[in-house]
Motif scaffolding. Structure first.
Motif, mmCIF file in Angstrom:
data_model
loop_
_atom_site.group_PDB
_atom_site.id
_atom_site.type_symbol
_atom_site.label_atom_id
_atom_site.label_comp_id
_atom_site.label_asym_id
_atom_site.label_seq_id
_atom_site.Cartn_x
_atom_site.Cartn_y
_atom_site.Cartn_z
ATOM 1 N N LYS A 233 -14.874 16.957 19.983
ATOM 2 C CA LYS A 233 -13.631 17.095 19.586
ATOM 3 C C LYS A 233 -13.901 18.340 18.704
ATOM 4 C CE LYS A 233 -9.579 16.419 17.768
ATOM 5 N NZ LYS A 233 -9.076 15.636 16.794
ATOM 6 N N HIS B 14 -2.678 14.801 21.568
ATOM 7 C CA HIS B 14 -1.396 14.584 21.001
ATOM 8 C C HIS B 14 -0.400 15.700 21.307
ATOM 9 C CE1 HIS B 14 -3.482 17.175 17.908
ATOM 10 N NE2 HIS B 14 -4.117 16.342 17.194
ATOM 11 N N HIS C 173 -7.849 7.964 21.008
ATOM 12 C CA HIS C 173 -7.800 8.617 19.823
ATOM 13 C C HIS C 173 -7.167 7.962 18.780
ATOM 14 C CE1 HIS C 173 -5.600 12.956 18.671
ATOM 15 N NE2 HIS C 173 -6.248 12.196 17.544
ATOM 16 N N HIS D 129 -8.165 7.190 14.299
ATOM 17 C CA HIS D 129 -9.045 7.946 12.990
ATOM 18 C C HIS D 129 -9.078 6.491 12.106
ATOM 19 C CE1 HIS D 129 -8.643 12.130 14.305
ATOM 20 N NE2 HIS D 129 -7.362 11.752 14.635
ATOM 21 N N ASP E 258 -3.340 8.710 18.279
ATOM 22 C CA ASP E 258 -3.818 9.511 16.952
ATOM 23 C C ASP E 258 -3.410 8.625 15.683
ATOM 24 O OD1 ASP E 258 -4.470 11.468 15.479
ATOM 25 O OD2 ASP E 258 -2.601 12.656 15.767
#
Ligand code: URP
Ligand code: ZN
Ligand code: ZN
Length: 457
Positions: free
Chosen positions: A150, A237, A58, A60, A313
């Motif tokens: 997702k 998360h 996870h 970004h 995350d």
């Protein structure tokens, strides 16, 4: 037999076993586990732990929120920082354009990532409101290696419950693994509006506009819809005990529900939002960081098996972008950097006796690899990719932006002291980090096609 590389004399720790052995590597794969192995290159791991490379499903990298707001680690800087921290595989996201097919979106994201990545990577496919008209393409995305999907219950990507139902059905029919951001968006919007209108605009009000019981409600609703659809679901998360309880209840009923938490929820408390000035904006992320009691509950949930894995995350925004919300918390871009400290951070659960070294490996390497369908990753066994970390369990480190390699001018972990840090990171048999030196190359990482272990219905 002479191997390309041998990691010698280490204490091998997998999710299920602990033993002294040498590991022989040939052609990027684990070729032997035994005694007195010899290789063209040999690394002495005496006194250290030898574990599978970390798997962070996870993250970004270079994620655009529009209006020039983009997460500050690109696929090069972010995967390099991951490697310094002992992570050898990541899973990022595809967000297809409104006019694009899912497979076109995947090709575009791969074109961004492929020349930059220094470790292997996969991609989750995002199913937002624009993709509800494209659900007949879910199978094609799955066949192209995006085995997980997702779904959001928040932000502009938010699906209403009917859309969630339809998306989950399509993912089930393709044999995919759904993953979800679970928050109650309507309640959040109402509370944000009320607080901002009343002049309650400091970051202090960010967690108070996204209450833990409402995260629990959203996760519970998503779990119930997934159960009705008869599909697994992974909750991203998890920030609070409210969600842990929902996951625990579902699993007790035998439902295939899993959950992850992240370092920010394990190391920070919501007092961080009360830091003066710009510093209070830095830890803004969603779901928000909670009161101390939740942090303790999350560590216990990892130890008891009520949460199954730890991701990051990872989504840093530089201080100039965080400053855009200095006078209105609702405008602060959400996300924090954690990719480099995750493995060592979670190792503190061993140091503090919340769980065993094997459980640490399971949480950070094996369980995320299994969930995401990374079948050659996350374990130490003959025939798997030689993604290995030689971890020094005794090295004390103090986290700071100078120490870390993430491309961000702040870290929420500044001054936090850890025991244990990776000494060597090996990706498919290639030593890419050794004693603080980066030896990899941009573009050496590979896209991994992922097929989660889900029975197709
Ligand atoms: O605030 C966060 N967590 N930003 C990253 C995107 C997401 O919600 O996962
Ligand atoms: Zn999210
Ligand atoms: Zn995220």
């Amino acid at each position: 037999m002479n191997f390309d590389l041998v990691v010698k004399n280490g204490l091998v720790v997998s999710a299920s076993a602990t033993y002294h052995a040498d590991i022989g590597v040939s052609a990027g794969k684990i070729a032997a586990i035994g005694e007195d192995l010899a290789g063209a290159q040999e690394i002495d791991a005496a006194g250290k732990l030898v574990i599978p490379g970390g798997v962070d499903i996870h993250v970004h990298m270079q994620m655009s929120l529009g209006d020039g707001v983009i997460s500050s680690d690109d696929f090069y800087s972010g995967t390099r920082a991951a490697a310094f921290g002992g992570t050898t595989t990541i899973v990022d996201f595809v967000e297809p354009g409104p006019e694009q097919t899912l497979v076109e979106g995947l090709a575009d994201r791969r074109a961004e990532a492929d020349p930059q990545v220094v470790i292997d990577y996969g991609l989750h496919m995002t199913i937002g409101p624009n993709e509800i008209a494209k659900l007949d393409q879910v199978q094609a995305a799955y066949d192209a290696g995006c085995g997980s999907f997702k779904l959001y219950m928040a932000y502009g990507f938010r699906l209403d419950d009917g859309q969630l139902l339809r998306a989950l059905e399509a993912i089930r029919d393709a044999g995919g693994q759904p993953v979800i951001h679970a928050e109650n968006w309507d309640v959040i919007c109402a509370l944000v509006e009320r607080n901002v209108q009343a002049g309650r605009t400091t970051p202090h009000w960010h967690p108070r506009s996204r209450p833990a019981p409402m995260e629990g409600e959203a996760a519970g609703r998503a779990i119930d819809i997934a159960h009705f659809v008869d599909t697994p679901l992974h909750i991203f998360h998890v920030s609070c005990s409210d969600v842990v309880e929902r996951i625990k209840a579902a699993r007790a009923a035998g439902w295939p529900i899993t959950g992850e938490t992240c370092p920010q929820y394990l190391f920070l408390t919501w007092d961080a939002y009360d830091a003066p000035g710009l510093a209070g904006t830095f830890p803004v992320c969603s779901p928000p960081i909670r009161a101390k009691s939740h942090q303790e509950a999350l560590w216990q949930a990892l130890g008891r098996g009520d949460l199954q894995l730890v991701t990051t995350d990872h989504c840093p925004f530089t201080s100039d972008l965080k400053a855009r919300g200095l006078h209105d918390f609702s405008k602060i871009p959400g996300g924090v950097p954690s990719i480099e400290m995750r493995l060592a951070g979670v190792y503190q659960g061993v140091v503090r006796e919340h769980f065993s070294p094997n459980r640490w490996v399971e949480l950070c390497c094996t369980a995320p690899a299994r969930l995401a369908g990374l079948h050659d990753k996350g374990d130490i066994a003959i025939g798997l990719d030689a993604d290995l970390v030689i971890f020094d369990p005794d090295r004390p480190v103090t986290l700071s932006t100078d120490f870390l390699h993430e491309r961000c001018d702040w870290t929420p972990y500044d001054g936090i002291e850890l025991t244990g840090w990776p000494a060597v990171t090996i990706s498919r048999g290639e030593v890419i980090i050794r004693d603080g030196e980066f030896l990899g190359e941009p573009g050496r990482g590979r896209f991994v096609e992922r097929i989660p272990n889900i029975v197709k219905r």
